[in-house]
Design a protein around this motif. Structure first.
Motif, PDB file in Angstrom:
ATOM      1  N   ALA A 169       0.832  -1.205   0.000  1.00 31.84           N
ATOM      2  CA  ALA A 169       0.000   0.000   0.000  1.00 31.84           C
ATOM      3  C   ALA A 169       0.867   1.256   0.000  1.00 31.84           C
ATOM      4  CB  ALA A 169      -0.936  -0.019   1.209  1.00 31.84           C
ATOM      5  N   ARG A 170       1.919   1.242   0.830  1.00 34.18           N
ATOM      6  CA  ARG A 170       2.802   2.405   0.882  1.00 34.18           C
ATOM      7  C   ARG A 170       3.517   2.605  -0.459  1.00 34.18           C
ATOM      8  NH1 ARG A 170       5.560   1.554   6.879  1.00 34.18           N
ATOM      9  NH2 ARG A 170       3.775   2.339   8.096  1.00 34.18           N
ATOM     10  N   ALA A 171       3.915   1.511  -1.108  1.00 35.09           N
ATOM     11  CA  ALA A 171       4.598   1.622  -2.404  1.00 35.09           C
ATOM     12  C   ALA A 171       3.674   2.248  -3.453  1.00 35.09           C
ATOM     13  CB  ALA A 171       5.079   0.250  -2.857  1.00 35.09           C
ATOM     14  N   ARG A 172       2.431   1.774  -3.490  1.00 35.35           N
ATOM     15  CA  ARG A 172       1.489   2.346  -4.454  1.00 35.35           C
ATOM     16  C   ARG A 172       1.213   3.821  -4.134  1.00 35.35           C
ATOM     17  NH1 ARG A 172      -1.367  -1.274  -7.699  1.00 35.35           N
ATOM     18  NH2 ARG A 172       0.254  -2.766  -8.375  1.00 35.35           N
ATOM     19  N   PHE A 173       1.178   4.166  -2.839  1.00 31.56           N
ATOM     20  CA  PHE A 173       0.976   5.562  -2.455  1.00 31.56           C
ATOM     21  C   PHE A 173       2.130   6.426  -2.957  1.00 31.56           C
ATOM     22  CE2 PHE A 173       1.593   9.124   0.437  1.00 31.56           C
ATOM     23  CZ  PHE A 173       0.325   9.695   0.466  1.00 31.56           C
ATOM     24  N   SER A 174       3.350   5.937  -2.821  1.00 33.05           N
ATOM     25  CA  SER A 174       4.514   6.701  -3.297  1.00 33.05           C
ATOM     26  C   SER A 174       4.487   6.863  -4.813  1.00 33.05           C
ATOM     27  CB  SER A 174       5.807   5.995  -2.859  1.00 33.05           C
ATOM     28  OG  SER A 174       5.894   5.945  -1.446  1.00 33.05           O
ATOM     29  N   GLU A 175       4.097   5.809  -5.531  1.00 31.63           N
ATOM     30  CA  GLU A 175       3.989   5.898  -6.985  1.00 31.63           C
ATOM     31  C   GLU A 175       2.922   6.918  -7.390  1.00 31.63           C
ATOM     32  OE1 GLU A 175       3.224   2.020  -8.456  1.00 31.63           O
ATOM     33  OE2 GLU A 175       5.171   1.196  -7.847  1.00 31.63           O
ATOM     34  N   ALA A 176       1.798   6.900  -6.653  1.00 27.40           N
ATOM     35  CA  ALA A 176       0.735   7.860  -6.948  1.00 27.40           C
ATOM     36  C   ALA A 176       1.199   9.287  -6.689  1.00 27.40           C
ATOM     37  CB  ALA A 176      -0.506   7.540  -6.120  1.00 27.40           C
ATOM     38  N   GLN A 177       1.997   9.478  -5.644  1.00 22.19           N
ATOM     39  CA  GLN A 177       2.528  10.812  -5.368  1.00 22.19           C
ATOM     40  C   GLN A 177       3.442  11.275  -6.494  1.00 22.19           C
ATOM     41  OE1 GLN A 177       1.960  12.934  -2.399  1.00 22.19           O
ATOM     42  NE2 GLN A 177       2.665  14.226  -4.078  1.00 22.19           N
ATOM     43  N   SER A 178       4.264  10.356  -7.009  1.00 17.55           N
ATOM     44  CA  SER A 178       5.136  10.690  -8.134  1.00 17.55           C
ATOM     45  C   SER A 178       4.324  11.041  -9.375  1.00 17.55           C
ATOM     46  CB  SER A 178       6.069   9.517  -8.419  1.00 17.55           C
ATOM     47  OG  SER A 178       6.878   9.768  -9.555  1.00 17.55           O
ATOM     48  N   ASP A 179       3.260  10.253  -9.633  1.00 18.38           N
ATOM     49  CA  ASP A 179       2.400  10.540 -10.789  1.00 18.38           C
ATOM     50  C   ASP A 179       1.724  11.901 -10.646  1.00 18.38           C
ATOM     51  OD1 ASP A 179       3.032   8.115 -11.905  1.00 18.38           O
ATOM     52  OD2 ASP A 179       1.263   7.071 -11.104  1.00 18.38           O
ATOM     53  N   LEU A 180       1.322  12.254  -9.428  1.00 20.57           N
ATOM     54  CA  LEU A 180       0.700  13.565  -9.194  1.00 20.57           C
ATOM     55  C   LEU A 180       1.700  14.683  -9.453  1.00 20.57           C
ATOM     56  CD1 LEU A 180      -1.581  15.391  -8.249  1.00 20.57           C
ATOM     57  CD2 LEU A 180      -0.839  14.969  -5.885  1.00 20.57           C
ATOM     58  N   ASN A 181       2.933  14.506  -8.995  1.00 12.75           N
ATOM     59  CA  ASN A 181       3.953  15.534  -9.229  1.00 12.75           C
ATOM     60  C   ASN A 181       4.191  15.747 -10.724  1.00 12.75           C
ATOM     61  OD1 ASN A 181       4.273  15.843  -6.468  1.00 12.75           O
ATOM     62  ND2 ASN A 181       6.005  14.412  -6.346  1.00 12.75           N
ATOM     63  N   LEU A 182       4.231  14.640 -11.477  1.00 16.62           N
ATOM     64  CA  LEU A 182       4.410  14.748 -12.923  1.00 16.62           C
ATOM     65  C   LEU A 182       3.211  15.444 -13.559  1.00 16.62           C
ATOM     66  CD1 LEU A 182       5.917  14.120 -15.527  1.00 16.62           C
ATOM     67  CD2 LEU A 182       4.833  11.854 -15.526  1.00 16.62           C
ATOM     68  N   ALA A 183       2.004  15.112 -13.105  1.00 20.08           N
ATOM     69  CA  ALA A 183       0.802  15.753 -13.642  1.00 20.08           C
ATOM     70  C   ALA A 183       0.799  17.248 -13.357  1.00 20.08           C
ATOM     71  CB  ALA A 183      -0.440  15.092 -13.055  1.00 20.08           C
ATOM     72  N   LEU A 184       1.237  17.642 -12.168  1.00 17.87           N
ATOM     73  CA  LEU A 184       1.311  19.066 -11.832  1.00 17.87           C
ATOM     74  C   LEU A 184       2.322  19.785 -12.724  1.00 17.87           C
ATOM     75  CD1 LEU A 184       1.185  18.830  -7.931  1.00 17.87           C
ATOM     76  CD2 LEU A 184      -0.567  19.802  -9.430  1.00 17.87           C
ATOM     77  N   ALA A 185       3.450  19.131 -13.008  1.00 19.07           N
ATOM     78  CA  ALA A 185       4.446  19.732 -13.911  1.00 19.07           C
ATOM     79  C   ALA A 185       3.873  19.899 -15.311  1.00 19.07           C
ATOM     80  CB  ALA A 185       5.703  18.868 -13.943  1.00 19.07           C
ATOM     81  N   ASN A 186       3.104  18.891 -15.761  1.00 20.54           N
ATOM     82  CA  ASN A 186       2.494  18.984 -17.092  1.00 20.54           C
ATOM     83  C   ASN A 186       1.474  20.117 -17.157  1.00 20.54           C
ATOM     84  OD1 ASN A 186       3.998  16.825 -18.032  1.00 20.54           O
ATOM     85  ND2 ASN A 186       2.426  15.308 -17.548  1.00 20.54           N
ATOM     86  N   VAL A 187       0.728  20.323 -16.073  1.00 15.37           N
ATOM     87  CA  VAL A 187      -0.227  21.431 -16.037  1.00 15.37           C
ATOM     88  C   VAL A 187       0.499  22.764 -16.172  1.00 15.37           C
ATOM     89  CG1 VAL A 187      -1.771  22.721 -14.523  1.00 15.37           C
ATOM     90  CG2 VAL A 187      -2.068  20.279 -14.804  1.00 15.37           C
ATOM     91  N   ASN A 188       1.576  22.919 -15.438  1.00  9.04           N
ATOM     92  CA  ASN A 188       2.325  24.176 -15.504  1.00  9.04           C
ATOM     93  C   ASN A 188       2.876  24.419 -16.901  1.00  9.04           C
ATOM     94  OD1 ASN A 188       1.875  24.749 -12.789  1.00  9.04           O
ATOM     95  ND2 ASN A 188       3.727  23.668 -12.128  1.00  9.04           N
ATOM     96  N   THR A 189       3.356  23.366 -17.531  1.00 12.37           N
ATOM     97  CA  THR A 189       3.878  23.498 -18.894  1.00 12.37           C
ATOM     98  C   THR A 189       2.778  23.893 -19.870  1.00 12.37           C
ATOM     99  OG1 THR A 189       5.608  21.862 -18.473  1.00 12.37           O
ATOM    100  CG2 THR A 189       5.049  22.297 -20.764  1.00 12.37           C
ATOM    101  N   SER A 190       1.640  23.211 -19.787  1.00  3.74           N
ATOM    102  CA  SER A 190       0.541  23.510 -20.709  1.00  3.74           C
ATOM    103  C   SER A 190      -0.012  24.907 -20.475  1.00  3.74           C
ATOM    104  CB  SER A 190      -0.563  22.462 -20.578  1.00  3.74           C
ATOM    105  OG  SER A 190      -1.076  22.434 -19.269  1.00  3.74           O
ATOM    106  N   ARG A 191      -0.048  25.363 -19.245  1.00  2.00           N
ATOM    107  CA  ARG A 191      -0.516  26.722 -18.961  1.00  2.00           C
ATOM    108  C   ARG A 191       0.448  27.760 -19.536  1.00  2.00           C
ATOM    109  NH1 ARG A 191      -4.450  27.458 -15.007  1.00  2.00           N
ATOM    110  NH2 ARG A 191      -3.521  29.489 -14.481  1.00  2.00           N
ATOM    111  N   ALA A 192       1.750  27.465 -19.462  1.00  4.50           N
ATOM    112  CA  ALA A 192       2.734  28.398 -20.024  1.00  4.50           C
ATOM    113  C   ALA A 192       2.606  28.486 -21.541  1.00  4.50           C
ATOM    114  CB  ALA A 192       4.149  27.952 -19.637  1.00  4.50           C
ATOM    115  N   VAL A 193       2.409  27.341 -22.196  1.00  2.02           N
ATOM    116  CA  VAL A 193       2.225  27.339 -23.649  1.00  2.02           C
ATOM    117  C   VAL A 193       0.939  28.078 -24.017  1.00  2.02           C
ATOM    118  CG1 VAL A 193       1.858  25.873 -25.668  1.00  2.02           C
ATOM    119  CG2 VAL A 193       3.548  25.220 -23.939  1.00  2.02           C
ATOM    120  N   TYR A 194      -0.101  27.873 -23.235  1.00  2.00           N
ATOM    121  CA  TYR A 194      -1.374  28.563 -23.469  1.00  2.00           C
ATOM    122  C   TYR A 194      -1.173  30.076 -23.406  1.00  2.00           C
ATOM    123  CZ  TYR A 194      -6.277  29.913 -22.766  1.00  2.00           C
ATOM    124  OH  TYR A 194      -7.514  30.497 -22.876  1.00  2.00           O
ATOM    125  N   ARG A 195      -0.493  30.538 -22.385  1.00  3.04           N
ATOM    126  CA  ARG A 195      -0.264  31.979 -22.254  1.00  3.04           C
ATOM    127  C   ARG A 195       0.562  32.522 -23.416  1.00  3.04           C
ATOM    128  NH1 ARG A 195      -0.434  36.124 -18.683  1.00  3.04           N
ATOM    129  NH2 ARG A 195       1.165  37.749 -18.947  1.00  3.04           N
TER     130      ARG A 195
END
Length: 441
Positions: A169-195
């Motif tokens: 359970a802890r391993a899957r939680f850590s993987e999910a946290q990593s996936d969330l961090n990557l998703a947040l980075a992608n949002v920031n990138t897409s927002r910058a391109v949009y602007r």
């Protein structure tokens, strides 16, 4: 992938494209380039117009015809010369036609630039929505896995679970946290391109669009529309016309030229014994110049112009092939995205039921923690795939319109004033003089 119905202030994709059409610097730079190219026509038309030059000379002369009797005298003269071309071997006619063809080509290049940027803006818009939705899914998954970690630890404390369950359970939680961090980075990138493309930061966006109703009914219809209306093909065709006139213009250098030249002059000199201190003169000449041999330079330029013509014809064929390939590719991507949406929706429904069933079976001891984690993993992935497929469908639709040459402000019905590509041309075409641009610069 749509905003809640209560969000009345949501910026639609058409609003974003209208803002892009008006404010995007790349589009505005292309419009400035067109205005610059427009000036080629009055430059070519100057071959019909007279050339007028004024001059003023001041000098001093020294004479010593008799030893010991040196003399200095100052003179000045002012003159005006006018030259009017009568015949230049059809160079002016053909150079004007060449310039006009280049202007038409540049208008199509501007239309191509507008479509490219509008397509990029539509893609950026959908990327923001997609990546924002993925962040929401990742956060929801992280909350679920956090609860699974807590439940696994509680079961371990009372002896109903194992340390392995907790570690998984802890391993899957850590993987999910990593996936969330990557998703947040992608949002920031897409927002910058949009602007960068739209000119403002994205706020509340809605994925609703009317683009699907404007798509061609079939692949053959798309290919026909692209072959007849795509700006890249139209631009290349006008460049072929320009190259034809370039050959004729250069060949005109081998023909005779006829011109009229008039001169007026007044000369001032020191008074003499006769009392004459000014001298006025006027002349007018008709000149005929017949080229006999120019060292082979003109002949070389004619051959060069013909090779350039051959190149532009090849480039026209290349443009047609590229447009066809783009249409086929965009059509395939659109069809694949439509099919993927249905498949992803089915997968989400199935994985949702599977997760609920696995959780219930875990409560009665028929499933392990790993089974629940795997079921949750499959559900999140299927939801991400659905969001991606929905984004891909819209992006492919705009790409298909761009490939057929129909991604324009008029065709999309954008609430924006269309840029008049001929307004500046009409103002400068017959301009005989003036240093200010039509907008006052």
């Amino acid at each position: 992938m749509t905003a809640p119905a209560g969000m009345a202030n949501a910026q639609s994709i058409d609003d974003a494209l209208a803002q892009t059409y008006s404010d995007n610097p790349t589009i505005n730079a292309a419009r400035a380039q067109l205005r610059s190219v427009n000036e080629r026509v009055p430059q070519a038309l100057s071959g019909w117009r007279p050339q007028i030059f004024g001059r003023f000379d001041v000098g001093s002369q020294y004479n010593n015809s008799d030893p010991g009797r040196a003399r200095y005298s100052n003179t000045a003269s002012a003159g005006l010369s006018v030259t009017q071309n009568i015949f230049r071997g059809f160079q002016t006619v053909n150079s004007v036609r060449q310039a006009e063809a280049i202007v038409r080509s540049e208008r199509e290049s501007l239309r191509a630039t507008e479509q490219t940027i509008l397509q990029q803006a539509a893609t950026a818009y959908m990327d923001v929505i997609q990546n924002t939705a993925i962040v929401s899914l990742r956060r929801s998954s992280l909350e679920f896995l956090s609860e699974q970690v807590r439940a696994a630890e509680d079961r371990f404390e009372v002896g109903e679970g194992t340390r392995t369950d907790v570690s998984q359970a802890r391993a899957r939680f850590s993987e999910a946290q990593s996936d969330l961090n990557l998703a947040l980075a992608n949002v920031n990138t897409s927002r910058a391109v949009y602007r960068q493309l739209v000119g403002t930061d994205p706020k509340t966006l809605s994925a609703r669009t009317r683009v699907y109703a404007r798509l061609p009914k079939g692949l053959d219809a798309a290919l026909s529309a692209g072959a007849s209306d795509h700006p890249s093909i139209q631009s290349a065709q006008h460049l072929v016309d320009a190259a034809v006139f370039a050959v004729k213009t250069t060949e005109g250098e081998l023909l005779p030229t006829v011109s009229l030249e008039g001169n007026l002059q007044r000369q001032w000199s020191p008074p003499s014994a006769s009392g004459v201190d000014t001298l006025d003169s006027a002349s007018i000449f008709g000149r005929v110049s017949i080229p006999i041999y120019q060292g082979g330079a003109v002949s070389s330029r004619v051959r060069q112009a013909k090779e350039d013509l051959g190149q532009t014809r090849i480039q026209l064929d290349v443009a047609r092939d590229q447009v066809r390939a783009s249409i086929v590719s965009a059509w395939g991507q659109y069809q694949a995205a439509v099919a993927s949406i249905q498949a992803a929706q089915d997968a989400v429904s199935a994985n949702q039921l599977a997760l609920e069933g696995v959780i219930e079976e875990q409560r009665v001891g028929q499933r392990t923690t790993l089974d629940v984690l795997n079921a949750q993993f499959e559900l999140v992935n299927s939801r991400v795939n659905l969001v991606t497929a929905q984004r891909n469908r819209t992006v492919a639709a705009y790409a298909l319109l761009a490939a057929t040459g129909a991604l324009t402000a008029d065709r999309l019905g954008l609430a924006v004033a269309a840029y008049d590509k001929t307004a500046h041309y009409k103002k400068v075409r017959n301009s005989w003089f003036g240093l200010s641009t039509p907008d006052g610069r």
